[in-house]
Design a protein around this motif. Structure first.
Motif, short mmCIF file in Angstrom:
data_model
loop_
_atom_site.label_atom_id
_atom_site.label_comp_id
_atom_site.label_asym_id
_atom_site.label_seq_id
_atom_site.Cartn_x
_atom_site.Cartn_y
_atom_site.Cartn_z
N LEU A 1 -8.55 -4.07 -0.05
CA LEU A 1 -8.66 -4.89 1.16
C LEU A 1 -9.93 -5.75 1.15
O LEU A 1 -9.97 -6.79 1.81
CB LEU A 1 -8.61 -4.00 2.42
CG LEU A 1 -7.21 -3.40 2.67
CD1 LEU A 1 -7.25 -2.35 3.77
CD2 LEU A 1 -6.19 -4.49 3.01
N ASP B 1 0.83 -1.21 0.00
CA ASP B 1 0.00 0.00 0.00
C ASP B 1 0.86 1.26 0.00
O ASP B 1 1.51 1.59 0.99
CB ASP B 1 -0.91 -0.02 1.23
CG ASP B 1 -1.91 1.14 1.24
OD1 ASP B 1 -1.96 1.90 0.25
OD2 ASP B 1 -2.64 1.28 2.24
N GLY C 1 -12.93 6.44 7.57
CA GLY C 1 -13.16 5.37 6.60
C GLY C 1 -13.75 4.17 7.30
O GLY C 1 -13.96 4.20 8.51
N PRO C 2 -14.00 3.12 6.53
CA PRO C 2 -14.55 1.91 7.16
C PRO C 2 -13.55 1.34 8.17
O PRO C 2 -12.34 1.34 7.91
CB PRO C 2 -14.74 0.95 5.98
CG PRO C 2 -13.93 1.51 4.86
CD PRO C 2 -13.79 2.97 5.09
N LEU D 1 2.48 -1.45 4.85
CA LEU D 1 2.04 -0.06 4.71
C LEU D 1 3.27 0.78 4.45
O LEU D 1 4.10 0.99 5.33
CB LEU D 1 1.38 0.43 5.99
CG LEU D 1 0.05 -0.18 6.37
CD1 LEU D 1 -0.39 0.37 7.72
CD2 LEU D 1 -0.99 0.12 5.31
N LEU E 1 -11.26 -1.15 9.83
CA LEU E 1 -10.54 -2.26 9.23
C LEU E 1 -10.47 -3.50 10.09
O LEU E 1 -10.32 -4.61 9.59
CB LEU E 1 -9.07 -1.86 9.04
CG LEU E 1 -8.74 -0.93 7.92
CD1 LEU E 1 -7.25 -0.62 7.98
CD2 LEU E 1 -9.09 -1.64 6.62
N GLY F 1 3.12 3.83 2.21
CA GLY F 1 2.79 5.24 2.02
C GLY F 1 1.30 5.43 2.06
O GLY F 1 0.53 4.48 1.89
N GLN F 2 0.89 6.64 2.31
CA GLN F 2 -0.54 6.98 2.38
C GLN F 2 -0.73 8.33 1.71
O GLN F 2 -1.36 9.23 2.24
CB GLN F 2 -0.99 7.04 3.85
CG GLN F 2 -0.89 5.71 4.58
CD GLN F 2 -2.03 4.78 4.23
OE1 GLN F 2 -3.19 5.02 4.58
NE2 GLN F 2 -1.75 3.72 3.48
N SER G 1 -7.30 1.75 -1.22
CA SER G 1 -6.93 0.67 -0.30
C SER G 1 -8.17 -0.03 0.25
O SER G 1 -8.16 -1.25 0.44
CB SER G 1 -6.07 1.23 0.83
OG SER G 1 -4.85 1.70 0.30
N ASP G 2 -9.22 0.73 0.50
CA ASP G 2 -10.48 0.10 0.94
C ASP G 2 -10.91 -0.98 -0.05
O ASP G 2 -11.33 -2.07 0.34
CB ASP G 2 -11.60 1.13 1.07
CG ASP G 2 -11.35 2.16 2.15
OD1 ASP G 2 -10.49 1.91 3.03
OD2 ASP G 2 -12.00 3.22 2.11
N GLY H 1 -6.53 5.41 1.65
CA GLY H 1 -7.80 5.96 1.21
C GLY H 1 -8.69 4.94 0.50
O GLY H 1 -8.60 3.73 0.74
N ASP H 2 -9.55 5.45 -0.40
CA ASP H 2 -10.57 4.62 -1.04
C ASP H 2 -9.97 3.46 -1.83
O ASP H 2 -10.56 2.38 -1.92
CB ASP H 2 -11.42 5.45 -2.00
CG ASP H 2 -12.16 6.56 -1.27
OD1 ASP H 2 -12.31 6.48 -0.04
OD2 ASP H 2 -12.60 7.52 -1.95
#
Lengths: 334, 334
Positions: A231, A220, A257-258, A242, A260, A244-245, A227-228, A224-225
């Motif tokens: 996953l 990743d 976000g949702p 993980l 996890l 970077g974001q 990655s949602d 954000g979206d």
């Protein structure tokens, strides 16, 4: 030696930074003392992690100071030396200020072997991005032949190397990127599938089609979206390095976000944040493999090289709107 | 042998289940065939994971079927045997239906050694909850002496054992629970600090005060807001075994919360979902340690034992409103 230019942090950004947060200054450098060298900047690395250092939030690297130069990975040429370790003409790598020249202790620099390898590769595939790809994928992702590896930010400096290492490990590799041109680049570099998240009408459906046996490793780079969606397809015992974001770095409030954890729990997934500098014990093996693969032509590498020291802020800001293919570098005249 | 009662799934709940989702039926069991035994149920385990099986969502255990009996961990006494492996009077453990009696193959049962150990411990500290605590804490959490371990759902069957193992490892241990009585229990069992999340005016401040050096291991049994607060205090290189998410099990929509990945990334945190049944290779070591610690009095264990087979649904439902201290068990007359 007057006329040295440096780029300083003018103010701290809230949200997306722009040119106003940087300022060019002219400074005069001191004369060398024993064991110091004068370096002329040649290739300057611009990286997403620098956004974090522009804020004063606690993080794994100290924040830049207002009025002080930005610094980062720089390749330069020694133009004057009072050290026995380095001499004029040597090509060196170090964490240096964004300045046309710098005076630093010789021991803060690493002399590069540029026989048969372009010097700027040491900011990319043979530098921090390549090492990040290697340890993140191999140590945390632990890909096995036949597994499916998905990488986001796939056409970036880290992503391109991740995908190619995963192919060398015998995996099916799916890359996510933000333009058709970038997706073509992924295909050129041997990725099995590329998804343009900006034009795909249904990212979930596209991922399902590209990963018929689910996702075993999700590297990743973006968060954000995107990655949602990935996953949702993660397999039992999946691994998620993980790295970077970038989708969230300019967020001013805590992004929502949702949750996890229920998913990670149900599917026995490992998620691990990592910083390449904590894996120095792995660098010798990583460099040996990466250098070998580059020389054998098994890993290719793309760079976006922007000419002109004064372009540093613009090149850096371009990272957040996807202006780069592969590693983004600024080249100064030497 | 008529008059056997069983409890079946009457319908699938959406959101929080209630008594209407269960139904008691009377059935007649078949005669034994070769290698089978008849078992009379004695102690029945009720566990949060059963909520997942009441839905038909894909998970790590298959869903219960509508009209078929609920099943789970049950300790029983053999009352009739056509197997050489077991004889009448033996105390056995198995995954059995919620029924007053059952006819099963002898090989589906494990004979328990109840010399000096109460039989029902095999549903708790020497059973699935104890093993879950052991492998989650030791294999994923990897606590080191002097580190701080926080456990949520601390007065539950798993949490109580986690905290006591962490103390044996030389850690500072902070437990989070939902009543002053439960917090007192934690102190009695050697936890350094207990926090009542229901009455603490500021959970973040309470955690900061209880964990002056931050949190190295967060053993997560609950999820939701409590976990958000603990994760704010997680240290660099922290480890987060995901064991349960009881706060979210009855959610009908996907629960939303702050995105975790930026935090996990900045602090190089490992988060790992796990299911105890995937760690069977670790059970011999775990059982040896747990049995030793229980016999030495280094691990104490609390149970909430509800009398009466017909109380099974009520006891199960009570898990979601914190009715239990330690392991919740239903005891039938034998």
């Amino acid at each position: 030696m007057s006329g040295v230019q440096q780029i300083v942090l003018a103010s701290r950004p809230h949200g997306t930074p722009d040119a106003s947060h940087f300022r060019v200054e002219e400074v005069t450098l001191p004369a060398l003392v024993e064991d110091e060298v004068r370096v002329k900047g040649w290739y300057y690395s611009v990286d997403p992690y620098m956004r974090g250092r522009m804020s004063d939030a606690k993080s794994y690297v100290p924040p830049y100071q207002i009025g002080a130069p930005i610094n980062g990975g720089v390749i330069g040429k020694v133009i004057e030396s009072r050290s026995e370790a380095l001499q004029a003409g040597d090509v060196v790598l170090g964490t240096l200020p964004w300045a046309t020249e710098a005076v630093v202790p010789a021991k803060a620099l690493r002399k590069l072997d540029v026989e048969g390898v372009p010097a700027h590769y040491y900011l990319g595939v043979l530098g921090m991005p390549g090492l990040t790809a290697y340890v993140g994928l191999m140590d945390i992702g632990q890909p096995k032949a036949g597994e499916t590896v998905v990488v986001s930010g796939a056409s970036g400096a880290v992503g391109l190397v991740v995908g190619q290492i995963a192919k060398i490990q015998g995996c099916r590799v799916v890359g996510i990127a933000g333009s058709d041109e970038k997706v073509r680049l992924l295909k050129d570099y041997g990725f099995d599938e590329g998804i343009n998240y900006k034009t795909t009408p249904d990212l979930n459906a596209a991922l399902k089609a590209a990963c018929p046996e689910g996702v075993d490793v999700y590297f990743d780079n973006v968060g954000g979206d995107i990655s949602d969606a990935v996953l949702q397809q993660i397999n039992t015992f999946g691994r998620v390095p993980l790295c970077g974001q970038i989708a969230l770095y300019n967020a001013d409030a805590v992004p929502m976000g949702p949750r996890l954890q229920p998913l990670l729990l149900k599917r026995s997934v490992l998620m691990q944040g990592f910083i390449v500098s904590n894996y120095q014990h792995r660098f010798p093996e990583a460099m040996q493999h990466l250098t070998g693969w580059v020389k054998e032509g098994r890993i290719q590498f793309t760079e976006t090289i922007v000419a002109g020291f004064e372009q540093l802020p613009t090149a850096f800001l371009g990272l957040f709107s996807g202006k780069n293919q592969g590693k983004m570098i600024v080249e100064a005249n030497v």
